[in-house]
Design an enzyme around this catalytic site. Structure first.
Site: not given
Length: 319
Positions: A2-3, A98, A117, A200
DNA sequence: CGTATGCCCTGCGCGC
DNA sequence: TGCGCGCAGGGCATAC
């Protein structure tokens, strides 16, 4: 994984399903899933609270909770990390493997946190202690003044005291306080991006994954944004031209908006709170498409490793 | 300070 | 068919 678009998709579906619901009970089945307060306190703290709002900041999801016993509103903070899911299901449905936190709602439903996880985390904290993060996430405290008479007023406790917020604050993820701007907000401008990249030497991909620079991008949408702006993921950030930075900024906005519009990317685990997968996967142009022809030029898409992540790109379009 | 690395954790796909 | 191995990766601690 998930973003921002996936978290926003979960937030929107949760808002439809649980806004206004009352929490009747909480069971923490796996103590590691909750950062604070200690698992044994969740039931007493949350039972009787109403879910009054939703919010998101980067990949953090928030539910505002109004507990009549407490003077201050609380916030349930959720980070899904890799495989975390927030599901609303009938309360009598058998517990899926889970399932780490089970929140019983009025109307006989459960809000469940399921995470194969076990990287995902939940926390409860007083909304006031989120400070500016709460406002940026779109959360607003509701007042308790109206629904309390004089007698109840004297028994009201402050959420801060009830939560022992010093301990709570210690337990919260430190990254929460250093999030960069929301990529879909006015704060995220091409000139901001240019300033951050100036001088950078790090690969542009690594910087875009840094939540301090901009909040909510992850591996999928970084690869897609770099493809759409025709920039090689390993390019030194400081070497990007103004034109490239403008393209990148635009691509980030577009790919995130598209991700939200198609309700997120599902590869294996991601679903919204109604267990619906997202449709963005088929719209992705390079992510997990190594070996396939580039949709723009036909060159075979490659996969390498960069910043510890699988990295997908077209070797011709992204010079 | 900027950057690199390993860890957490489980399921899946691969090679034999 | 079964087994062991490597991979997937967001965020953070740690090291340089």
């Amino acid at each position: 994984m998930p973003e921002l678009p996936e978290v926003e998709t979960v937030r929107l579906s949760l808002a439809e399903q649980v806004l206004g619901a009352e929490i009747e009970g909480v069971q923490v089945h796996h103590p590691d899933a909750v950062l604070a307060p200690p698992p044994g306190r969740w039931q007493d703290l949350l039972a009787g609270a109403a879910i009054t709002g939703t919010g998101r900041r980067g990949k953090y999801l928030f539910l505002a909770l109004h507990q009549p016993n407490l003077a201050d509103d609380m916030v349930l903070l959720v980070h899904l990390r890799m495989t975390g899911r927030l599901l609303v299901v009938p309360g009598d449905e058998p517990l899926e493997k889970h399932t780490h936190v089970q929140i019983g709602l009025s109307g006989g439903r459960d809000l469940r946190f399921v995470d194969t996880r076990r990287f995902g985390r939940l926390a409860v904290l007083p909304m006031a202690h989120l400070g500016p993060v709460a406002a940026a996430a779109g959360l607003a405290p509701s007042s308790n003044d109206e629904d309390l008479d004089g007698g109840a007023r004297s028994s009201v406790k402050e959420a801060a005291a009830a939560l022992d917020w010093f301990q709570v604050r210690e337990a919260l993820p430190p990254g929460l306080w250093t999030l960069g701007p929301e990529p879909l907000s006015r704060d995220f401008t091409p000139s901001y991006l240019a300033r951050q990249l100036e001088g950078r030497k790090a690969p542009i991909k690594r910087l875009l994954l840094d939540q301090r620079l901009v909040a909510g991008l992850g591996n999928i949408y970084v690869d897609e944004a770099l493809f759409r702006s025709r920039i090689h993921p390993a390019r030194s950030a400081g070497s990007l031209t103004r034109a490239e930075i403008r393209r990148l900024h635009k691509a980030i906005g577009q790919v995130l908006q598209e991700g939200i519009a198609w309700r997120g990317t599902t590869f294996s685990d991601f679903v919204d709170s109604e267990s619906r997968p997202g449709d963005m996967g088929r719209r992705l142009q390079v992510f997990r498409r190594q070996g396939e022809p580039c949709p723009k030029c036909g060159t075979t898409i490659e996969k390498t490793r960069l910043a510890g992540r699988g990295t997908h790109f077209c070797p011709r379009c992204q010079a």
